[in-house]
Design a protein around this motif. Structure first.
Motif, mmCIF file in Angstrom:
data_model
loop_
_atom_site.group_PDB
_atom_site.id
_atom_site.type_symbol
_atom_site.label_atom_id
_atom_site.label_comp_id
_atom_site.label_asym_id
_atom_site.label_seq_id
_atom_site.Cartn_x
_atom_site.Cartn_y
_atom_site.Cartn_z
ATOM 1 N N ARG A 66 0.835 -1.198 0.000
ATOM 2 C CA ARG A 66 0.000 0.000 0.000
ATOM 3 C C ARG A 66 0.874 1.254 0.000
ATOM 4 O O ARG A 66 0.618 2.222 -0.734
ATOM 5 N N ARG A 67 1.945 1.250 0.803
ATOM 6 C CA ARG A 67 2.842 2.408 0.829
ATOM 7 C C ARG A 67 3.513 2.605 -0.525
ATOM 8 O O ARG A 67 3.667 3.735 -1.000
ATOM 9 N N ALA A 68 3.950 1.485 -1.187
ATOM 10 C CA ALA A 68 4.591 1.582 -2.499
ATOM 11 C C ALA A 68 3.632 2.181 -3.503
ATOM 12 O O ALA A 68 4.005 3.012 -4.353
ATOM 13 N N ARG A 69 2.338 1.764 -3.455
ATOM 14 C CA ARG A 69 1.357 2.318 -4.376
ATOM 15 C C ARG A 69 1.173 3.806 -4.123
ATOM 16 O O ARG A 69 0.959 4.591 -5.050
ATOM 17 N N GLN A 70 1.167 4.211 -2.839
ATOM 18 C CA GLN A 70 1.051 5.638 -2.544
ATOM 19 C C GLN A 70 2.252 6.408 -3.135
ATOM 20 O O GLN A 70 2.070 7.486 -3.727
ATOM 21 N N ASP A 71 3.456 5.862 -2.991
ATOM 22 C CA ASP A 71 4.649 6.511 -3.572
ATOM 23 C C ASP A 71 4.519 6.590 -5.081
ATOM 24 O O ASP A 71 4.857 7.602 -5.703
ATOM 25 N N GLU A 72 4.005 5.479 -5.716
ATOM 26 C CA GLU A 72 3.823 5.469 -7.161
ATOM 27 C C GLU A 72 2.846 6.548 -7.580
ATOM 28 O O GLU A 72 3.036 7.246 -8.578
ATOM 29 N N GLU A 73 1.805 6.704 -6.782
ATOM 30 C CA GLU A 73 0.796 7.711 -7.117
ATOM 31 C C GLU A 73 1.397 9.105 -7.018
ATOM 32 O O GLU A 73 1.126 9.986 -7.860
ATOM 33 N N ILE A 74 2.227 9.330 -6.013
ATOM 34 C CA ILE A 74 2.868 10.645 -5.870
ATOM 35 C C ILE A 74 3.765 10.920 -7.080
ATOM 36 O O ILE A 74 3.765 12.018 -7.647
ATOM 37 N N ILE A 75 4.553 9.919 -7.510
ATOM 38 C CA ILE A 75 5.454 10.081 -8.651
ATOM 39 C C ILE A 75 4.650 10.386 -9.909
ATOM 40 O O ILE A 75 5.012 11.223 -10.745
ATOM 41 N N ARG A 76 3.507 9.648 -10.054
ATOM 42 C CA ARG A 76 2.668 9.879 -11.229
ATOM 43 C C ARG A 76 2.139 11.305 -11.234
ATOM 44 O O ARG A 76 2.074 11.957 -12.281
ATOM 45 N N LYS A 77 1.713 11.781 -10.110
ATOM 46 C CA LYS A 77 1.229 13.162 -10.036
ATOM 47 C C LYS A 77 2.353 14.133 -10.396
ATOM 48 O O LYS A 77 2.122 15.130 -11.108
ATOM 49 N N LEU A 78 3.562 13.888 -9.892
ATOM 50 C CA LEU A 78 4.694 14.760 -10.194
ATOM 51 C C LEU A 78 5.022 14.749 -11.680
ATOM 52 O O LEU A 78 5.256 15.790 -12.290
ATOM 53 N N GLN A 79 4.986 13.544 -12.273
ATOM 54 C CA GLN A 79 5.258 13.410 -13.707
ATOM 55 C C GLN A 79 4.196 14.144 -14.513
ATOM 56 O O GLN A 79 4.502 14.807 -15.523
ATOM 57 N N THR A 80 2.955 14.062 -14.062
ATOM 58 C CA THR A 80 1.867 14.750 -14.768
ATOM 59 C C THR A 80 2.069 16.251 -14.720
ATOM 60 O O THR A 80 1.872 16.967 -15.709
ATOM 61 N N ARG A 81 2.493 16.773 -13.544
ATOM 62 C CA ARG A 81 2.716 18.213 -13.415
ATOM 63 C C ARG A 81 3.865 18.670 -14.330
ATOM 64 O O ARG A 81 3.770 19.705 -14.993
ATOM 65 N N LEU A 82 4.935 17.865 -14.408
ATOM 66 C CA LEU A 82 6.062 18.230 -15.259
ATOM 67 C C LEU A 82 5.678 18.231 -16.734
ATOM 68 O O LEU A 82 6.074 19.102 -17.507
ATOM 69 N N LEU A 83 4.888 17.213 -17.126
ATOM 70 C CA LEU A 83 4.452 17.139 -18.518
ATOM 71 C C LEU A 83 3.569 18.327 -18.858
ATOM 72 O O LEU A 83 3.616 18.864 -19.972
ATOM 73 N N GLU A 84 2.735 18.743 -17.889
ATOM 74 C CA GLU A 84 1.887 19.914 -18.142
ATOM 75 C C GLU A 84 2.747 21.165 -18.328
ATOM 76 O O GLU A 84 2.501 21.975 -19.225
ATOM 77 N N GLU A 85 3.769 21.302 -17.497
ATOM 78 C CA GLU A 85 4.661 22.473 -17.664
ATOM 79 C C GLU A 85 5.393 22.412 -18.997
ATOM 80 O O GLU A 85 5.574 23.439 -19.671
#
Length: 585
Positions: A436-455
Motif C-alpha cells: 500500500r505504501r509503495a502504491r502511494q509513492d507510485e501515485e505521488i510520482i505519477r502526479k509529479l510526472q503529470t505536473r512536469l508534462l503539463e509544464e
C-alpha cells in the motif's frame, strides 16, 4: 242431588230397556208411549196431538239417547214440578226395565224388595252413564242393611267379595246389586222376612227420607185426650198415622228454622213428655221411655238445625261428601297415575340411558382391555426396541468416543495450523501494508510526472507562439523588422532562458524517472512477496484470497521517457496545440 238428575236415572233404565237389540236407539212409537207415560205420572200437561206429530213415523228411523234428550229436556224435565208421587214414577220406570234384566226365580227376595233395591241403586249410583255403583257405596248400603236386620257386619266377608269384584271390575250395575242382595250372600242366618224388613227400612231412610219413626202418644188439640199414633220424621215434616202401615194419615207437623223442642214435666199420668213448637201449632207428645224421648228430641232438633243452615238430610249430605271425596281421590289418583306415568317414562328413559351407559361401559371396558393388550404389546415392542436402540447407542457411543479421540487429535493439529496461519496472516498484513505504501509513492510520482508534462506542454505552446510571432515579424516592414529583430533577440534570449528551464525540467524529469524506477522495483518486490505469501496460504487450506495489483495499461513513451498521461489526454493536447497553431497562422 237435583230433581232432574234423580229423574234422569230412572228414565235411563226405561230407555235402555226399550233398546231391545242394544244398538243405542229406540223406535219412535216406543218413545211416544214412554213420553206419554212420563207426562201422565209426573202430572205434566201435554198435547197428545203434538206428541203424535213429534214422534210420527218417517224415514229417519229410531232415535238415540242423545237424539231423545232435547225433547225430554224441553217438554218434560223443564216443566216438571215436585208435585207428583215419585214412587209411582219409579214404579213406572221399574216396570219397563225389570222384566228384561231381572231373573227373579233365583232370588230370595220379592219383586217389591227388588224395586226398593233398584231405587237405592239409583240414589247411590254415580252421575255418569251407564249407571254403576262403586264398591264404597256397595259397602255403605250393605252395612245399612245389616244394621237394619239387626245383624253384625263381617268385614272379612266383604273384603273377600271386594277382592273377587276387583278381579273382574270395581263396580256393579243395578241388576247385579239386586242379584247380590237377593242371593243372601250377606244375609246368611236371616229369614226372608227379616231381609225384607231391613230392605224396607233402608229404603225408607235413603229414598223416602224417613229419619225416625215409631209409636208415641199425642195429645189432641180439641178433646185433649191422648191417642197413640205412628210418627214418621222427615227433614221438614213430622207426619203421624193411625198405624204403621201408613194407611190413614192423621196430620203433619211442618218444621222450619223457627221450630223448637222443649222438655215437659210429667203430668196427667203421662211420663216422658216433650213439646214441639211450630209456627202454626204446638204438639205435646209422650214417649214410651226416656231413651226414646231423648232420641226423638235430638232427631227433631237436628232437623231444625239443618233447616236453619239450609243443609240437606244427613244421608244425602253424607252421600255428597263421599262423592266429593271420591272425586278428590279420583283426581289425586289420576294425578298420581299421571305422575307415575311420567316417572315411569322418566324411569324408562333413565333405564334406557343406564342401559346405554352400561353398553358404553362394557364397550369402554372391552376397548380398555383391547387398549391394555395393545399397550402391553406396544410396551413389549418398545422395550425390545429400546434394548436394541440401547445396544446400538452403546456401539455408536463407542464409535463416537473413538471418532472423538481422532477428532481431538485432528483438532490439535488444526489449532496448530490455525496458529501458523495467524502468523502468516500477520506477515501478510505487513506485506500488504508495504505494497500500500509503495502504491502511494507510485501515485505521488505519477502526479509529479503529470505536473512536469503539463509544464512541458505549456512551454512548448509558448515556443510555438514565439515561432509564429517570428514568422509574422518577417513579413512586416523593415522598421518593424528591426524592431522585431530586437524583439526577436529579446525573445531568443527568453527562448534560451526557456531552453535552460526545459533542460532543468529534463533533469528533474530524469530524477523523477529514476525515483519511479526505484519505486517500481519496490512494487515488484512487494508483488513478488505477496505472490509468495499467496502460494503459501493456498497451500495451507486456501482460506485467504490475496489482493493483487491492478493490471497496467500500455504506457505512452515521449522524447523524455514514459509519459504520465493516457492516450486520450495526449490526443486532446495535440488537438489543442493544432488549433492554437492555426490561429497564429
Amino acid at each position: 242431588m237435583a230433581l232432574r238428575d234423580e229423574l234422569l236415572k230412572s228414565i235411563w233404565h226405561a230407555f235402555t230397556a226399550l233398546d231391545v237389540d242394544k244398538s243405542g236407539k229406540v223406535s219412535k212409537s216406543q218413545l211416544k208411549v214412554l213420553s206419554h207415560n212420563l207426562c201422565t205420572v209426573m202430572n205434566i200437561p201435554h198435547d197428545p196431538v203434538a206428541l203424535e206429530e213429534h214422534f210420527k213415523d218417517d224415514d229417519e228411523g229410531p232415535v238415540s239417547n242423545q237424539g231423545y234428550m232435547p225433547y225430554l229436556n224441553k217438554f218434560i224435565l223443564d216443566k216438571v214440578k215436585d208435585n207428583f208421587n215419585r214412587q209411582d214414577f219409579n214404579k213406572m220406570c221399574w216396570t219397563l226395565s225389570y222384566r228384561k234384566n231381572l231373573e227373579q226365580n233365583e232370588l230370595k227376595i220379592c219383586n217389591d224388595d227388588a224395586f226398593k233395591i233398584w231405587c237405592i241403586f239409583n240414589f247411590l249410583s254415580e252421575d255418569r252413564y251407564p249407571l254403576i255403583i262403586v264398591t264404597e257405596e256397595i259397602e255403605y248400603f250393605l252395612r245399612k242393611l245389616t244394621e237394619a236386620m239387626g245383624g253384625s257386619w263381617v268385614e272379612e266377608r266383604f273384603e273377600d267379595y271386594k277382592l273377587q269384584l276387583n278381579s273382574k271390575q270395581q263396580c256393579l250395575n243395578a241388576w247385579e246389586l239386586i242379584s247380590l242382595v237377593g242371593s243372601g250372600h250377606f244375609s246368611k242366618g236371616m229369614d226372608h222376612q227379616t231381609l225384607s224388613m231391613g230392605i224396607g227400612e233402608v229404603y225408607q231412610e235413603l229414598i223416602l227420607d224417613v229419619l225416625k219413626q215409631g209409636y208415641m202418644m199425642k195429645k189432641g188439640h180439641k178433646r185433649k185426650n191422648w191417642t197413640e199414633r205412628w210418627f214418621v220424621l222427615k227433614p221438614n215434616t213430622i207426619s203421624y198415622y193411625v198405624g204403621e202401615d201408613l194407611a190413614e194419615k192423621k196430620g203433619d207437623v211442618l218444621l222450619d228454622g223457627n221450630c223448637s223442642v222443649e222438655h215437659l214435666q210429667d203430668k196427667e199420668g203421662k211420663k216422658c213428655l216433650f213439646l214441639i213448637k211450630s209456627s202454626q201449632k204446638s204438639f205435646e207428645i209422650s214417649a214410651s221411655d226416656k231413651k226414646k224421648k231423648q232420641e226423638w228430641i235430638q232427631a227433631v232438633q237436628n232437623c231444625v238445625t239443618l233447616l236453619r243452615q239450609g243443609r240437606p238430610a244427613p244421608h244425602r249430605e253424607a252421600r255428597q261428601k263421599r262423592r266429593e271425596l271420591r272425586l278428590k281421590q279420583q283426581a289425586e289418583q289420576e294425578e298420581l297415575e299421571l305422575r307415575m306415568r311420567e316417572l315411569q317414562i322418566a324411569n324408562e328413559a333413565k333405564q334406557h340411558e343406564l342401559e346405554n351407559m352400561r353398553k358404553a361401559l362394557e364397550e369402554a371396558a372391552a376397548n380398555a382391555a383391547e387398549e391394555e393388550k395393545r399397550r402391553l404389546q406396544t410396551q413389549t415392542e418398545l422395550q425390545d426396541r429400546y434394548r436394541r436402540d440401547l445396544e446400538r447407542e452403546k456401539l455408536v457411543r463407542q464409535q463416537i468416543e473413538k471418532n472423538l479421540a481422532e477428532k481431538s487429535t485432528e483438532l490439535e493439529q488444526y489449532l496448530q495450523r490455525v496458529h501458523e496461519l495467524e502468523d502468516m496472516y500477520r506477515q501478510l498484513e505487513h506485506a500488504l501494508e508495504d505494497e500500500r505504501r509503495a502504491r502511494q509513492d507510485e501515485e505521488i510520482i505519477r502526479k509529479l510526472q503529470t505536473r512536469l508534462l503539463e509544464e512541458e506542454a505549456k512551454k512548448r505552446a509558448e515556443l510555438e507562439q514565439i515561432h509564429l510571432q517570428q514568422k509574422q515579424a518577417i513579413s512586416v516592414t523593415v522598421a518593424e523588422k528591426e524592431e522585431l529583430e530586437k524583439e526577436r533577440l529579446a525573445k531568443e534570449s527568453a527562448l534560451q532562458a526557456a531552453m535552460k528551464q526545459l533542460e532543468q525540467l529534463e533533469l528533474e524529469r530524469q530524477g523523477a524517472l529514476e525515483q519511479y524506477e526505484t519505486v517500481k522495483k519496490k512494487l515488484e518486490t512487494a508483488t513478488n512477496n505477496t505472490k509468495t505469501w499467496k502460494h503459501k496460504v493456498a497451500e495451507h487450506e486456501g482460506l485467504l484470497r490475496l489482493i493483487q495489483p491492478g493490471a497496467k495499461g500500455q504506457q505512452n513513451i515521449t522524447n523524455w521517457g514514459p509519459a504520465a498521461f493516457s492516450e486520450a489526454e495526449l490526443s486532446l493536447r495535440e488537438k489543442q496545440w493544432q488549433e492554437t497553431k492555426n490561429q497564429a497562422t
